[in-house]
Design a protein around this motif. Structure first.
Motif, PDB file in Angstrom:
ATOM      1  N   PHE A  70       0.704  -1.399   0.122  1.00 20.66           N
ATOM      2  CA  PHE A  70       0.082   0.071  -0.016  1.00 20.66           C
ATOM      3  C   PHE A  70       0.743   1.367  -0.077  1.00 20.66           C
ATOM      4  N   ALA A  71       2.210   1.165   0.539  1.00 23.12           N
ATOM      5  CA  ALA A  71       2.875   2.416   0.397  1.00 23.12           C
ATOM      6  C   ALA A  71       3.877   2.733  -0.730  1.00 23.12           C
ATOM      7  N   CYS A  72       3.523   1.973  -1.771  1.00 26.43           N
ATOM      8  CA  CYS A  72       4.158   1.884  -3.030  1.00 26.43           C
ATOM      9  C   CYS A  72       3.418   2.889  -4.164  1.00 26.43           C
ATOM     10  N   GLU A  73       3.648   3.868  -4.376  1.00 20.71           N
ATOM     11  CA  GLU A  73       3.088   4.859  -5.148  1.00 20.71           C
ATOM     12  C   GLU A  73       3.010   4.299  -6.794  1.00 20.71           C
ATOM     13  N   GLU A  74       3.783   3.223  -7.036  1.00 23.08           N
ATOM     14  CA  GLU A  74       3.833   2.866  -8.286  1.00 23.08           C
ATOM     15  C   GLU A  74       2.735   1.529  -8.424  1.00 23.08           C
ATOM     16  N   ARG A  75       2.302   0.985  -7.454  1.00 20.01           N
ATOM     17  CA  ARG A  75       1.463  -0.227  -7.555  1.00 20.01           C
ATOM     18  C   ARG A  75      -0.049   0.128  -7.366  1.00 20.01           C
ATOM     19  N   ASP A  76      -0.608  -0.850  -8.172  1.00 17.09           N
ATOM     20  CA  ASP A  76      -2.296  -0.740  -8.073  1.00 17.09           C
ATOM     21  C   ASP A  76      -2.946  -0.597  -6.722  1.00 17.09           C
ATOM     22  N   SER A  77      -2.188  -1.084  -5.746  1.00 14.32           N
ATOM     23  CA  SER A  77      -2.790  -1.351  -4.299  1.00 14.32           C
ATOM     24  C   SER A  77      -2.454   0.166  -3.411  1.00 14.32           C
ATOM     25  N   PHE A  78      -1.595   0.922  -4.166  1.00 15.19           N
ATOM     26  CA  PHE A  78      -1.341   2.297  -3.360  1.00 15.19           C
ATOM     27  C   PHE A  78      -2.406   2.878  -2.612  1.00 15.19           C
ATOM     28  N   ASN A  79      -2.296   3.132  -1.536  1.00 17.44           N
ATOM     29  CA  ASN A  79      -3.398   3.651  -0.328  1.00 17.44           C
ATOM     30  C   ASN A  79      -2.559   4.912  -0.202  1.00 17.44           C
ATOM     31  N   ALA A  80      -2.904   5.971  -0.550  1.00 18.67           N
ATOM     32  CA  ALA A  80      -2.157   7.434  -0.024  1.00 18.67           C
ATOM     33  C   ALA A  80      -2.685   7.715   1.289  1.00 18.67           C
ATOM     34  N   ALA A  81      -3.686   7.608   1.792  1.00 14.17           N
ATOM     35  CA  ALA A  81      -4.068   7.993   3.344  1.00 14.17           C
ATOM     36  C   ALA A  81      -3.484   7.045   4.086  1.00 14.17           C
ATOM     37  N   ALA A  82      -3.446   5.670   3.905  1.00 14.81           N
ATOM     38  CA  ALA A  82      -2.582   4.633   4.850  1.00 14.81           C
ATOM     39  C   ALA A  82      -1.101   4.932   4.629  1.00 14.81           C
ATOM     40  N   THR A  83      -0.738   5.311   3.480  1.00 14.45           N
ATOM     41  CA  THR A  83       0.756   5.615   3.429  1.00 14.45           C
ATOM     42  C   THR A  83       1.126   7.008   4.102  1.00 14.45           C
ATOM     43  N   GLU A  84       0.451   8.097   4.084  1.00 17.44           N
ATOM     44  CA  GLU A  84       0.513   9.121   4.890  1.00 17.44           C
ATOM     45  C   GLU A  84       0.610   8.989   6.365  1.00 17.44           C
ATOM     46  N   GLN A  85      -0.422   8.101   6.997  1.00 16.34           N
ATOM     47  CA  GLN A  85      -0.382   7.744   8.029  1.00 16.34           C
ATOM     48  C   GLN A  85       0.866   6.886   8.620  1.00 16.34           C
ATOM     49  N   ALA A  86       1.137   6.219   7.976  1.00 17.17           N
ATOM     50  CA  ALA A  86       2.262   5.213   8.274  1.00 17.17           C
ATOM     51  C   ALA A  86       3.451   5.784   8.427  1.00 17.17           C
ATOM     52  N   MET A  87       3.706   6.767   7.448  1.00 14.41           N
ATOM     53  CA  MET A  87       5.073   7.395   7.409  1.00 14.41           C
ATOM     54  C   MET A  87       5.168   8.415   8.491  1.00 14.41           C
ATOM     55  N   LYS A  88       3.975   9.068   8.869  1.00 10.58           N
ATOM     56  CA  LYS A  88       3.878   9.898  10.181  1.00 10.58           C
ATOM     57  C   LYS A  88       4.444   9.216  11.359  1.00 10.58           C
ATOM     58  N   ARG A  89       3.627   7.883  11.480  1.00 13.43           N
ATOM     59  CA  ARG A  89       4.184   6.948  12.783  1.00 13.43           C
ATOM     60  C   ARG A  89       5.670   6.489  12.584  1.00 13.43           C
ATOM     61  N   THR A  90       6.201   6.057  11.282  1.00 12.85           N
ATOM     62  CA  THR A  90       7.492   5.788  11.085  1.00 12.85           C
ATOM     63  C   THR A  90       8.449   6.872  11.808  1.00 12.85           C
ATOM     64  N   LEU A  91       8.226   8.132  11.056  1.00 12.42           N
ATOM     65  CA  LEU A  91       9.109   9.239  11.441  1.00 12.42           C
ATOM     66  C   LEU A  91       9.103   9.367  12.889  1.00 12.42           C
ATOM     67  N   ALA A  92       8.043   9.422  13.507  1.00 10.01           N
ATOM     68  CA  ALA A  92       7.704   9.586  14.878  1.00 10.01           C
ATOM     69  C   ALA A  92       8.661   8.654  15.629  1.00 10.01           C
ATOM     70  N   PHE A  93       8.449   7.297  15.179  1.00 10.98           N
ATOM     71  CA  PHE A  93       8.996   6.368  15.941  1.00 10.98           C
ATOM     72  C   PHE A  93      10.685   6.320  15.949  1.00 10.98           C
ATOM     73  N   LEU A  94      11.031   6.621  14.630  1.00 11.02           N
ATOM     74  CA  LEU A  94      12.534   6.587  14.384  1.00 11.02           C
ATOM     75  C   LEU A  94      13.055   8.005  15.127  1.00 11.02           C
ATOM     76  N   ALA A  95      12.399   9.153  15.078  1.00 11.30           N
ATOM     77  CA  ALA A  95      12.818  10.161  16.208  1.00 11.30           C
ATOM     78  C   ALA A  95      13.012   9.945  17.632  1.00 11.30           C
ATOM     79  N   ARG A  96      12.009   9.182  17.953  1.00  9.20           N
ATOM     80  CA  ARG A  96      11.918   8.801  19.560  1.00  9.20           C
ATOM     81  C   ARG A  96      13.383   7.990  19.811  1.00  9.20           C
ATOM     82  N   HIS A  97      13.649   6.832  18.808  1.00  8.45           N
ATOM     83  CA  HIS A  97      14.732   5.995  19.176  1.00  8.45           C
ATOM     84  C   HIS A  97      16.149   6.306  18.403  1.00  8.45           C
ATOM     85  N   LEU A  98      16.053   7.186  17.386  1.00  8.62           N
ATOM     86  CA  LEU A  98      17.384   7.646  16.810  1.00  8.62           C
ATOM     87  C   LEU A  98      17.886   9.055  17.135  1.00  8.62           C
ATOM     88  N   GLY A  99      16.730   9.843  17.790  1.00  6.88           N
ATOM     89  CA  GLY A  99      17.062  11.203  18.246  1.00  6.88           C
ATOM     90  C   GLY A  99      17.004  12.107  17.001  1.00  6.88           C
TER      91      GLY A  99
END
Length: 220
Positions: free
Chosen positions: A191-220
């Motif tokens: 769902f997070a691949c913009e070139e796939r038929d299964s791309f889901n923009a809303a899910a990708t945006e939410q997942a990326m926000k969570r990913t960046l927040a998680f990495l910021a917590r643990h990597l500084g």
């Protein structure tokens, strides 16, 4: 830019590098079964724009160098065949070589997609190189759910992923109560691949926000 890595067993492989060379936080980004293609370079650029130094190793080089696939049925068939020729232990050596190519002193994380999602899980459970791990729709995680991660882990799955049953996701949750697990309604595999038929923009945006927040917590 394209670089070359040397794994501990002497294997040499290509990789894509992006982001500042003096970054204090860094990522190994792990490919899908389609190689280090245009989409994976786009993902690297996204993380680089957030200040991460990024290295994306070409895992297919173990079987066939220079493979970049699209997302059609024949591409998928070829990608699955190539993946089947590569041992998981060798892949671990390749991601550790990528980690070694990141800036010295930077806190290192790993983020993977599809096959790379499983590899990111192995990076957390079978390696000591990483301070955080994020896996997107890794189909092999359930089979390795009892392995104990040495760093914090966050996982993302699509509720409509026909290759990863929700029963598998529930099993991972039960085995790993300390792991963050997110499921996205209406999202399928890739769902997070913009070139796939299964791309889901809303899910990708939410997942990326969570990913960046998680990495910021643990990597500084």
């Amino acid at each position: 830019m394209q670089i070359e890595l040397a794994a501990a067993d002497g294997h040499r492989l290509s990789a894509w590098r992006a982001g500042p060379e003096d970054a204090t936080r860094a990522l190994v980004v792990v490919q899908e079964i389609f190689g280090v293609n245009r989409h994976m370079r786009h993902v690297c650029d996204q993380f680089a724009a957030e200040g991460y130094a990024v290295v994306c190793p070409a895992l297919f080089d173990r079987a066939e160098p220079g493979v970049e696939l699209g997302y059609g049925p024949e591409d998928r068939k070829q990608g699955m065949a190539l993946r089947g020729r590569i041992d998981a232990a060798a892949t671990l050596l390749d991601i550790e070589a990528a980690a070694a190519a990141l800036p010295a002193g930077a806190k290192r994380g790993i983020v993977g997609y599809c096959w790379g999602g499983t590899v990111a899980w192995h990076g957390a459970t079978r390696s000591q190189c990483f301070a955080a791990s994020v896996g997107y729709y890794g189909g092999g995680i359930a089979a390795a759910k009892e392995e104990r991660p040495s760093c914090p882990v966050q996982l993302h799955f699509g509720a409509e992923d026909h290759g990863i049953p929700l029963a598998d996701v529930d099993a991972v949750r039960a085995a790993q109560p300390g792991v963050e697990v997110f499921v996205y309604p209406g999202a399928g595999h890739g769902f997070a691949c913009e070139e796939r038929d299964s791309f889901n923009a809303a899910a990708t945006e939410q997942a990326m926000k969570r990913t960046l927040a998680f990495l910021a917590r643990h990597l500084g």
